[in-house]
Design a protein around this motif. Structure first.
Motif, mmCIF file in Angstrom:
data_model
loop_
_atom_site.group_PDB
_atom_site.id
_atom_site.type_symbol
_atom_site.label_atom_id
_atom_site.label_comp_id
_atom_site.label_asym_id
_atom_site.label_seq_id
_atom_site.Cartn_x
_atom_site.Cartn_y
_atom_site.Cartn_z
ATOM 1 N N ASP A 71 2.228 -3.138 3.111
ATOM 2 C CA ASP A 71 1.218 -2.185 3.628
ATOM 3 C C ASP A 71 -0.045 -2.825 3.136
ATOM 4 O OD1 ASP A 71 -0.143 0.176 3.014
ATOM 5 O OD2 ASP A 71 1.138 0.796 4.437
ATOM 6 N N GLU A 72 -0.854 -3.053 4.126
ATOM 7 C CA GLU A 72 -1.982 -3.725 3.413
ATOM 8 C C GLU A 72 -2.741 -2.648 2.365
ATOM 9 O OE1 GLU A 72 -6.192 -5.366 5.501
ATOM 10 O OE2 GLU A 72 -4.285 -5.942 6.472
ATOM 11 N N GLU A 73 -3.165 -1.417 2.889
ATOM 12 C CA GLU A 73 -3.951 -0.524 2.036
ATOM 13 C C GLU A 73 -3.248 -0.267 0.736
ATOM 14 O OE1 GLU A 73 -4.953 4.061 2.368
ATOM 15 O OE2 GLU A 73 -5.243 2.891 4.435
ATOM 16 N N LYS A 74 -2.089 -0.178 0.662
ATOM 17 C CA LYS A 74 -1.172 0.152 -0.638
ATOM 18 C C LYS A 74 -1.090 -0.977 -1.361
ATOM 19 C CE LYS A 74 2.101 3.527 1.168
ATOM 20 N NZ LYS A 74 3.344 3.853 1.550
ATOM 21 N N THR A 75 -1.000 -2.115 -0.896
ATOM 22 C CA THR A 75 -0.773 -3.449 -1.615
ATOM 23 C C THR A 75 -2.342 -3.627 -2.349
ATOM 24 O OG1 THR A 75 0.660 -4.333 0.034
ATOM 25 C CG2 THR A 75 -0.361 -5.898 -1.472
ATOM 26 N N VAL A 76 -3.509 -3.475 -1.590
ATOM 27 C CA VAL A 76 -4.981 -3.856 -1.915
ATOM 28 C C VAL A 76 -4.962 -2.959 -3.331
ATOM 29 C CG1 VAL A 76 -7.324 -3.539 -1.617
ATOM 30 C CG2 VAL A 76 -5.737 -4.748 0.209
ATOM 31 N N GLU A 77 -4.646 -1.563 -2.948
ATOM 32 C CA GLU A 77 -4.975 -0.534 -4.127
ATOM 33 C C GLU A 77 -4.046 -1.191 -5.309
ATOM 34 O OE1 GLU A 77 -3.739 3.542 -3.263
ATOM 35 O OE2 GLU A 77 -4.943 3.440 -1.507
ATOM 36 N N LYS A 78 -2.829 -1.431 -5.110
ATOM 37 C CA LYS A 78 -1.862 -1.917 -6.436
ATOM 38 C C LYS A 78 -2.444 -3.293 -7.214
ATOM 39 C CE LYS A 78 1.358 -0.276 -7.769
ATOM 40 N NZ LYS A 78 1.845 0.596 -8.840
ATOM 41 N N LEU A 79 -3.010 -4.039 -6.174
ATOM 42 C CA LEU A 79 -3.642 -5.305 -6.795
ATOM 43 C C LEU A 79 -4.996 -5.049 -7.380
ATOM 44 C CD1 LEU A 79 -3.187 -7.762 -3.665
ATOM 45 C CD2 LEU A 79 -2.020 -7.954 -6.066
ATOM 46 N N GLU A 80 -5.824 -4.122 -7.094
ATOM 47 C CA GLU A 80 -7.177 -3.713 -7.791
ATOM 48 C C GLU A 80 -6.664 -2.923 -8.862
ATOM 49 O OE1 GLU A 80 -8.982 -1.542 -4.786
ATOM 50 O OE2 GLU A 80 -10.153 -3.535 -3.981
ATOM 51 N N GLU A 81 -5.655 -2.207 -8.942
ATOM 52 C CA GLU A 81 -5.210 -1.491 -10.037
ATOM 53 C C GLU A 81 -4.674 -2.497 -11.304
ATOM 54 O OE1 GLU A 81 -1.131 1.181 -10.633
ATOM 55 O OE2 GLU A 81 -2.321 1.732 -9.073
ATOM 56 N N LEU A 82 -4.147 -3.485 -10.730
ATOM 57 C CA LEU A 82 -3.286 -4.475 -11.925
ATOM 58 C C LEU A 82 -4.512 -5.570 -12.234
ATOM 59 C CD1 LEU A 82 -0.080 -4.732 -10.446
ATOM 60 C CD2 LEU A 82 -0.634 -3.521 -12.316
ATOM 61 N N ASN A 83 -5.693 -5.471 -11.739
ATOM 62 C CA ASN A 83 -6.751 -6.315 -11.745
ATOM 63 C C ASN A 83 -6.502 -7.864 -11.445
ATOM 64 O OD1 ASN A 83 -8.699 -4.915 -13.237
ATOM 65 N ND2 ASN A 83 -7.409 -4.899 -14.988
ATOM 66 N N LEU A 84 -5.740 -7.933 -10.145
ATOM 67 C CA LEU A 84 -5.384 -8.951 -9.528
ATOM 68 C C LEU A 84 -6.252 -9.427 -8.116
ATOM 69 C CD1 LEU A 84 -1.516 -8.762 -9.943
ATOM 70 C CD2 LEU A 84 -2.920 -10.214 -11.256
ATOM 71 N N ALA A 85 -7.448 -9.247 -8.409
ATOM 72 C CA ALA A 85 -8.344 -9.456 -7.416
ATOM 73 C C ALA A 85 -8.543 -10.838 -6.726
ATOM 74 C CB ALA A 85 -9.819 -9.165 -7.753
#
Length: 130
Positions: A71-85
């Protein structure tokens, strides 16, 4: 047959239309048979399970392919949350860009060389009732 000597005739168009109807009939029958084969394999091996059955000179084999999607939106949120830009890929929103060009928010010439148009061709031949 070269293009220079080719001539369209009513018979030629009729043949195309007839073949197109035949193709649709064949595709419909193939889809029905494929559905029945899947149902048989579901009952024999289980739903979404690979399997193979042989009858005489023929065999039917089902392979299962798996495709992972996030899921693109949820995955982007999670990556940003984990500082994995570094895992994020920027993509332009072409629909918004086209809309912005139409309302003159941005100039189309600024994007020359950035945009390509893909054209496809389709032929439709149908019988006409006189």
């Amino acid at each position: 047959m070269t293009v220079e000597s080719f001539e369209i005739t009513e018979e030629y168009l009729k043949r195309y239309a007839d073949l197109n109807i035949e193709k649709k009939t064949i595709e419909k029958e193939l889809n029905l048979i494929k559905k029945q084969l899947h149902e048989y394999l579901d009952e024999t091996f289980g739903k979404k399970q690979k399997g193979e059955v042989r009858y005489g000179k023929y065999k039917v084999q089902r392979v299962i392919r798996s495709k992972v999607q996030y899921d693109e939106e949820k995955t982007v949120e999670k990556l940003e949350e984990l500082n994995l830009a570094d895992f994020l890929v920027k993509r332009p929103d072409t629909e918004k860009l086209e809309a912005a060009i139409k309302v003159d928010l941005v100039k189309e010439k600024d994007f020359e060389g950035c945009k390509t148009n893909k054209l496809t061709q389709a032929i439709s031949v149908k019988e006409i009732n006189p």
